[in-house]
Design an enzyme around this catalytic site. Structure first.
Site, PDB file in Angstrom:
ATOM      1  N   ASP A 172      43.753  49.309  47.708  1.00 26.27           N
ATOM      2  CA  ASP A 172      43.961  47.853  47.687  1.00 26.27           C
ATOM      3  C   ASP A 172      42.764  47.156  47.079  1.00 26.27           C
ATOM      4  O   ASP A 172      42.919  46.332  46.187  1.00 26.27           O
ATOM      5  CB  ASP A 172      44.261  47.270  49.066  1.00 26.27           C
ATOM      6  CG  ASP A 172      44.886  45.874  48.959  1.00 26.27           C
ATOM      7  OD1 ASP A 172      45.330  45.505  47.846  1.00 26.27           O
ATOM      8  OD2 ASP A 172      44.946  45.159  49.972  1.00 26.27           O
ATOM      9  N   ASN A 215      51.136  47.017  48.924  1.00 28.81           N
ATOM     10  CA  ASN A 215      51.785  45.711  49.002  1.00 28.81           C
ATOM     11  C   ASN A 215      52.507  45.325  47.719  1.00 28.81           C
ATOM     12  O   ASN A 215      53.533  44.641  47.765  1.00 28.81           O
ATOM     13  CB  ASN A 215      50.757  44.629  49.361  1.00 28.81           C
ATOM     14  CG  ASN A 215      49.587  44.574  48.408  1.00 28.81           C
ATOM     15  OD1 ASN A 215      48.973  45.589  48.093  1.00 28.81           O
ATOM     16  ND2 ASN A 215      49.253  43.389  47.924  1.00 28.81           N
ATOM     17  N   HIS A 216      52.030  45.775  46.571  1.00 31.72           N
ATOM     18  CA  HIS A 216      52.652  45.364  45.316  1.00 31.72           C
ATOM     19  C   HIS A 216      54.041  45.955  45.140  1.00 31.72           C
ATOM     20  O   HIS A 216      54.925  45.312  44.581  1.00 31.72           O
ATOM     21  CB  HIS A 216      51.764  45.763  44.129  1.00 31.72           C
ATOM     22  CG  HIS A 216      50.741  44.734  43.783  1.00 31.72           C
ATOM     23  ND1 HIS A 216      50.869  43.866  42.722  1.00 31.72           N
ATOM     24  CD2 HIS A 216      49.570  44.417  44.379  1.00 31.72           C
ATOM     25  CE1 HIS A 216      49.824  43.071  42.672  1.00 31.72           C
ATOM     26  NE2 HIS A 216      49.009  43.387  43.667  1.00 31.72           N
ATOM     27  N   ASP A 226      45.997  52.316  43.392  1.00 31.34           N
ATOM     28  CA  ASP A 226      45.978  51.086  42.599  1.00 31.34           C
ATOM     29  C   ASP A 226      46.132  51.374  41.112  1.00 31.34           C
ATOM     30  O   ASP A 226      45.394  50.866  40.266  1.00 31.34           O
ATOM     31  CB  ASP A 226      44.694  50.295  42.875  1.00 31.34           C
ATOM     32  CG  ASP A 226      44.656  49.778  44.308  1.00 31.34           C
ATOM     33  OD1 ASP A 226      45.458  48.881  44.623  1.00 31.34           O
ATOM     34  OD2 ASP A 226      43.855  50.291  45.109  1.00 31.34           O
TER      35      ASP A 226
END
EC number: 3.1.-.-
Length: 441
Positions: A181, A85-86, A9
């Site tokens: 996440d 996911n980003h 992240d």
């Protein structure tokens, strides 16, 4: 003993509060992790997803990444990672290109063994597609087995992915699951398997008040030892102001002056009653006093007439929009269109064509993307820190060309960055391992 840094992240390229300095802060934090790896005698750096904030990182972000990865490569420290996911695209992944350049390894079903520890990977998978996963891997004779995964897993807050199910259905017994996440670091033990979030390396939202950092994980024949290390990042000043009935802007200014504002991000939260306070006046005052940027959250009550008693602004409007979109329970395709319409990198004149191309691509390749996601409860949506982004329809060849251009332009420059690596509390790991957890990549 095998010793690795567990990070994730990093959200490189995030221009938080529309500040170029904040964008650089996210890269600086990643570089500090790399510097710690070079100084800390580690065997690998493991990244649990969301290396980038979105699917289309710009050239400076790519150059910074390449320079950092080359420093690791020159030191013989492998960079093992998965896709979050980003940053996930419909075509080739940026991580695949870094792997082709010899600077990274994308983890998946096949193990990558470092010092007797076999690492496997599980990219982020939308909930609508998780029923297709079989959590089967290629077993290997190794001292330890570790799964690196990206998503909101149990037993932690806001979970929508059952860790127990993954462990039970996997054909590999995992000693540890290294997660990304959730930006809040945390550690738990499930039936002899250690499950841990490393947290984010920079504050991606105003709710992330605790110090940022990463995990230092040591694997021995008898134990898995997980320790928290903090990073030196740009200071945030969280100013809470409880206003009485006759108090207003002067009381807010007085309270703001009590904090060290030099180059800080200032978040002012107004509570109580008091007079109307214009957020812009508070924000400009904080900047004049030395802050890099300031935002106001006015959380005062609504008056008896049902009107807002004061003007309201959000500490991060982008986060507020993403949170509201998440609450709507849109399909993956709708989320993809929403991102295209709001993306600053897509010119207004090109939005219509861009949306048409993406819809046509999804209709052809992934009709299930138009099925609405299960709507979350308001409480879950209010707290949840990640949005399940739809797969990107971006052409893989264009991604490859951009990355290779960045690779040619990047120089192997040693950046003099240091980090405060205060060792926090250590988990009390056990040596036993009964269950396991699986992957799809």
């Amino acid at each position: 003993m095998t010793r690795v840094i567990h990070t994730g992240d990093t959200h490189l390229g995030y221009q938080q509060y529309h500040s170029p300095e904040r964008r650089q802060d996210f890269l600086d934090a990643f570089e500090r992790v790399v510097a710690d790896a070079l100084d800390g005698d580690v065997d690998a750096v493991v990244h649990a997803g969301d290396l980038y904030h979105d699917r289309r990182p710009e050239l400076p972000d790519l150059l910074g990444t390449l320079a950092a990865l080359r420093r690791l490569d020159d030191a013989g420290i492998p960079f093992l990672a998965i896709v979050g996911n980003h940053e996930s695209t419909r075509g080739g992944q940026w991580l695949d290109l870094f792997e082709r350049l010899g600077l990274a390894t994308r983890l998946g079903r096949d193990p990558h063994v470092v010092g007797g520890v076999a690492f496997y990977g599980l990219d982020h998978v939308p909930r609508s597609r998780r029923d297709e996963l079989d959590y089967q891997f290629d077993p290997v004779d190794a001292d330890r087995a570790v799964l690196v995964a990206h998503g909101l897993f149990t037993p932690f807050a806001h979970a929508d992915w059952e860790t127990e199910t993954v462990l039970a259905e996997s054909n590999v017994d995992f000693d540890a699951v290294l997660l990304g996440d959730n930006h809040v670091p945390d550690t738990a033990e499930l039936d002899g398997t250690w499950v841990t979030y490393c947290g984010s390396t920079e504050r991606a939202s105003a709710s992330e008040r605790d110090p940022r950092g990463y995990n230092l994980v040591e694997f021995t024949p008898d134990a898995v030892d997980i320790r928290r290390r903090t990073l030196e990042t740009r200071p945030f000043a969280f100013v809470e102001v409880d206003l009485a009935g006759d108090e207003g802007i002067e009381r807010v200014r007085q309270r703001v002056r009590e904090f060290d504002l030099e180059d800080a991000v200032v978040i002012v939260e107004l509570r109580g009653e008091g007079e109307t306070v214009t957020p812009a006046a508070v924000e400009s005052f904080a900047v004049e006093e030395g802050a890099l940027v300031a935002r106001v959250n006015d959380k005062r009550d609504i008056d008896d007439d049902g009107d807002l008693a004061t003007d309201v602004t959000f500490a991060d409007p982008d986060d507020a929009v993403r949170e509201r979109v998440r609450e709507m329970g849109l399909s993956s395709a709708a989320l993809d269109v929403d991102e295209t319409v709001r993306a600053s990198k897509v010119a207004d004149s090109n939005v219509r064509d861009e949306v048409r191309e993406r819809v046509e691509s999804l209709l052809s390749d992934d009709p299930d993307a138009f099925v609405a996601a299960e709507r979350e409860s308001d409480a879950e949506a209010e707290e949840s820190e990640s949005v399940e982004d739809a797969a990107d329809g971006e052409d893989a060849a264009a991604v490859e060309d951009t990355a290779e251009t960045a690779a040619e332009a990047a120089t192997d420059t040693d950046t003099e960055t240091t980090a405060d690596t205060d060792s926090e509390t250590a988990a009390d790991p056990a040596a036993s391992r009964d269950s396991s957890l699986g992957d799809f990549a």
